[in-house]
Design a protein around this motif. Structure first.
Motif, mmCIF file in Angstrom:
data_model
loop_
_atom_site.group_PDB
_atom_site.id
_atom_site.type_symbol
_atom_site.label_atom_id
_atom_site.label_comp_id
_atom_site.label_asym_id
_atom_site.label_seq_id
_atom_site.Cartn_x
_atom_site.Cartn_y
_atom_site.Cartn_z
ATOM 1 N N SER A 1 -69.032 21.335 -13.735
ATOM 2 C CA SER A 1 -68.948 21.117 -12.289
ATOM 3 C C SER A 1 -70.096 20.253 -11.788
ATOM 4 O O SER A 1 -69.914 19.449 -10.878
ATOM 5 N N ILE A 2 -71.281 20.413 -12.367
ATOM 6 C CA ILE A 2 -72.429 19.594 -11.973
ATOM 7 C C ILE A 2 -72.128 18.119 -12.234
ATOM 8 O O ILE A 2 -72.376 17.279 -11.371
ATOM 9 N N LYS A 3 -71.585 17.804 -13.408
ATOM 10 C CA LYS A 3 -71.255 16.405 -13.723
ATOM 11 C C LYS A 3 -70.291 15.841 -12.686
ATOM 12 O O LYS A 3 -70.443 14.711 -12.232
ATOM 13 N N LYS A 4 -69.301 16.646 -12.302
ATOM 14 C CA LYS A 4 -68.315 16.203 -11.312
ATOM 15 C C LYS A 4 -68.972 15.989 -9.953
ATOM 16 O O LYS A 4 -68.753 14.976 -9.290
ATOM 17 N N LEU A 5 -69.815 16.931 -9.525
ATOM 18 C CA LEU A 5 -70.477 16.832 -8.225
ATOM 19 C C LEU A 5 -71.441 15.646 -8.162
ATOM 20 O O LEU A 5 -71.551 14.992 -7.127
ATOM 21 N N VAL A 6 -72.122 15.358 -9.267
ATOM 22 C CA VAL A 6 -73.020 14.195 -9.313
ATOM 23 C C VAL A 6 -72.197 12.917 -9.179
ATOM 24 O O VAL A 6 -72.554 12.012 -8.415
ATOM 25 N N ALA A 7 -71.074 12.846 -9.902
ATOM 26 C CA ALA A 7 -70.210 11.663 -9.838
ATOM 27 C C ALA A 7 -69.652 11.455 -8.431
ATOM 28 O O ALA A 7 -69.482 10.321 -7.982
ATOM 29 N N GLU A 8 -69.389 12.553 -7.726
ATOM 30 C CA GLU A 8 -68.867 12.482 -6.354
ATOM 31 C C GLU A 8 -69.965 12.211 -5.330
ATOM 32 O O GLU A 8 -69.688 11.975 -4.165
ATOM 33 N N GLY A 9 -71.233 12.280 -5.759
ATOM 34 C CA GLY A 9 -72.349 12.018 -4.858
ATOM 35 C C GLY A 9 -72.728 13.203 -3.973
ATOM 36 O O GLY A 9 -73.455 13.036 -3.006
ATOM 37 N N LYS A 10 -72.268 14.400 -4.311
ATOM 38 C CA LYS A 10 -72.580 15.580 -3.499
ATOM 39 C C LYS A 10 -73.927 16.193 -3.864
ATOM 40 O O LYS A 10 -74.574 16.815 -3.028
ATOM 41 N N ILE A 11 -74.318 16.050 -5.131
ATOM 42 C CA ILE A 11 -75.644 16.494 -5.569
ATOM 43 C C ILE A 11 -76.250 15.351 -6.384
ATOM 44 O O ILE A 11 -75.563 14.400 -6.742
ATOM 45 N N TYR A 12 -77.550 15.451 -6.670
ATOM 46 C CA TYR A 12 -78.222 14.429 -7.467
ATOM 47 C C TYR A 12 -79.288 15.090 -8.325
ATOM 48 O O TYR A 12 -79.580 16.276 -8.175
ATOM 49 N N SER A 13 -79.856 14.312 -9.219
ATOM 50 C CA SER A 13 -80.896 14.807 -10.105
ATOM 51 C C SER A 13 -82.226 14.161 -9.719
ATOM 52 O O SER A 13 -82.475 12.999 -10.050
ATOM 53 N N PRO A 14 -83.103 14.901 -9.010
ATOM 54 C CA PRO A 14 -84.396 14.329 -8.610
ATOM 55 C C PRO A 14 -85.333 14.118 -9.797
ATOM 56 O O PRO A 14 -86.219 13.272 -9.750
ATOM 57 N N LYS A 15 -85.161 14.894 -10.858
ATOM 58 C CA LYS A 15 -85.884 14.698 -12.106
ATOM 59 C C LYS A 15 -85.024 15.256 -13.232
ATOM 60 O O LYS A 15 -84.100 16.027 -12.994
ATOM 61 N N ARG A 16 -85.318 14.866 -14.432
ATOM 62 C CA ARG A 16 -84.479 15.195 -15.582
ATOM 63 C C ARG A 16 -84.164 16.693 -15.660
ATOM 64 O O ARG A 16 -85.062 17.528 -15.584
#
Length: 58
Positions: free
Chosen positions: A37-52
């Motif tokens: 779900s995280i991968k999907k949400l990142v692709a949709e621009g709803k969440i992001y990764s501020p650091k690794r």
């Protein structure tokens, strides 16, 4: 509540960037499902990764 909603609710509640394992532990959910779900949400621009390996709301 689906995994996307669980992730967003957990990040809102905690108010700080979290690892996928932390989200899974807090939400009492399977880590592999959370990671999908995280991968999907990142692709949709709803969440992001501020650091690794950490995720937060936009």
């Amino acid at each position: 509540m689906n995994h996307d909603d669980v992730i967003i609710a957990t990040l809102q509640k905690e108010g700080k960037p979290l690892k996928s394992s932390e989200i899974a532990e807090i939400a009492s959910t399977d880590k592999k499902e959370i990671e999908k779900s995280i991968k999907k949400l990142v692709a949709e621009g709803k969440i992001y990764s501020p650091k690794r390996c950490f995720y937060d709301l936009k």
